[in-house]
Design an enzyme around this catalytic site. Structure first.
Site, short mmCIF file in Angstrom:
data_model
loop_
_atom_site.label_atom_id
_atom_site.label_comp_id
_atom_site.label_asym_id
_atom_site.label_seq_id
_atom_site.Cartn_x
_atom_site.Cartn_y
_atom_site.Cartn_z
CB THR A 1 -7.46 1.59 0.27
OG1 THR A 1 -8.45 2.46 -0.28
CG2 THR A 1 -6.99 0.64 -0.80
CB THR A 2 -3.93 0.83 4.04
OG1 THR A 2 -3.58 1.78 3.03
CG2 THR A 2 -2.67 0.13 4.50
CE1 TYR B 1 -16.72 -3.01 -12.86
CE2 TYR B 1 -19.06 -2.58 -12.54
CZ TYR B 1 -18.05 -3.28 -13.16
OH TYR B 1 -18.36 -4.24 -14.09
CE1 TYR C 1 -7.55 7.98 -1.04
CE2 TYR C 1 -8.88 6.26 -0.03
CZ TYR C 1 -7.70 6.66 -0.62
OH TYR C 1 -6.69 5.76 -0.81
NE ARG D 1 -5.53 1.31 -3.57
CZ ARG D 1 -5.19 0.03 -3.55
NH1 ARG D 1 -6.03 -0.88 -4.00
NH2 ARG D 1 -4.02 -0.35 -3.07
CE LYS E 1 -5.21 8.41 1.57
NZ LYS E 1 -5.43 7.01 2.02
CB ILE F 1 -4.54 9.90 5.03
CG1 ILE F 1 -5.38 10.95 5.78
CG2 ILE F 1 -5.08 8.49 5.30
CD1 ILE F 1 -6.86 10.93 5.46
#
Length: 294
Positions: free
Chosen positions: A44-45, A107, A133, A138, A163, A205
């Protein structure tokens, strides 16, 4: 298999919006020299949502090439389409990654049964170990503890860690009691890493490790050695910076922070991500100062 301070690497872009490969290679080199224990590329980052598939796995290949086996490379590979996720796993393997970091489908919001079946389908032909994750803020999809435990117990050789960015610390104990200490529990929240490790976590992380890799590595080393006083002192030193990383849409603040500590880092994001606000930049500067980085 994975522990310590693991930066979720940002992806540098040049002024034209392309991947700034030379800057990325220097960045990877710095992260390794400063003590990061593994690297996540295209999470994501890393603005993975704005990368084409070709760009995505080119970035992973460059990360692997620059790391040269000195630390493991974990490739972001999740998708809300199970078939695409399977293709991403193969592409991550072909790019040389050591493991994949995979969110549950986002989504379309599958049920817990749908989440299990998604990962079971991937397990049928997965070429790499997978770190789950869980980031419901998000994905709007939460891997509940019973579902995570079910996934890992069904495929223990494949799903090697999590994570966890749910923010629910009780899950560390729930996961540990069911799956044992060998299942790598990694915090997805820098500000909770001290408590997370105290409950059985083995690392983080991290967003902050992009900017303060040595301090984050030292913090994780203190946690691992049981030096609670040193860990608390480092946590306190980094806390304002942890908080500042999310004073505007990420990775805006962390990219701004990098331009403050590295003169070679390009100050570019891809739309829809934008440069952080003045208030966010002020908070970042204050956090960097408290941490002793500027």
């Amino acid at each position: 298999m994975f522990s310590g301070s693991i930066p979720a690497l940002v992806t540098p872009f040049d002024a034209a919006g392309g991947f700034a490969e030379a800057a990325f290679r220097e960045f990877v080199e710095w992260q390794i020299a400063e003590g990061s224990s593994a690297l996540v590329a295209c999470g994501t980052t890393g603005e993975a949502a704005t990368l084409s598939a070709e760009e995505h796995f080119h970035v992973v290949r460059v990360c692997v090439d620059q790391a040269r086996g000195r630390v493991p490379v974990i490739a972001g590979a999740g998708s809300n389409d199970t078939r695409v996720a399977a293709a991403n796993l193969r592409a991550a393997k072909d790019a040389g990654a050591d493991a994949a970091l995979m969110v549950p489908p986002y989504y379309n919001r599958p049920s817990q049964e749908g989440i299990f079946r998604h990962f079971a389908a991937l397990a049928a032909d997965a070429p790499l170990p997978i770190i789950l994750y869980n980031v419901p803020g998000r994905t709007v999809t939460d891997i509940q503890p019973a579902t995570l435990i079910r996934i890992v117990q069904a495929f223990p050789e494949l799903f090697v860690g999590v994570k966890d960015a749910s923010g629910v610390l009780a899950r560390v104990t729930q996961h540990r009691l069911a799956l044992g200490a060998d299942f790598a529990q990694l915090s997805g929240n820098d500000d909770l890493a001290l408590a997370y490790n105290a409950m059985g976590g083995v690392g983080c992380i991290s967003v902050t490790a992009n900017v303060a890799p040595r301090l984050c590595a030292d913090f994780q080393a203190a946690c691992a050695s049981g030096d609670q006083a040193a860990a608390l002192a480092l946590h306190d030193r980094l806390y304002a910076l942890h908080d500042a990383m999310f004073t505007d849409a990420s990775p805006g603040p962390v990219k701004y922070a990098l331009t403050r500590v590295r003169t070679d880092f390009p100050p570019a994001l891809r739309l829809p991500m934008t440069w952080p606000s003045e208030a966010a930049r002020t908070a970042v500067d204050a956090g960097l100062a408290t941490a002793g980085l500027i």
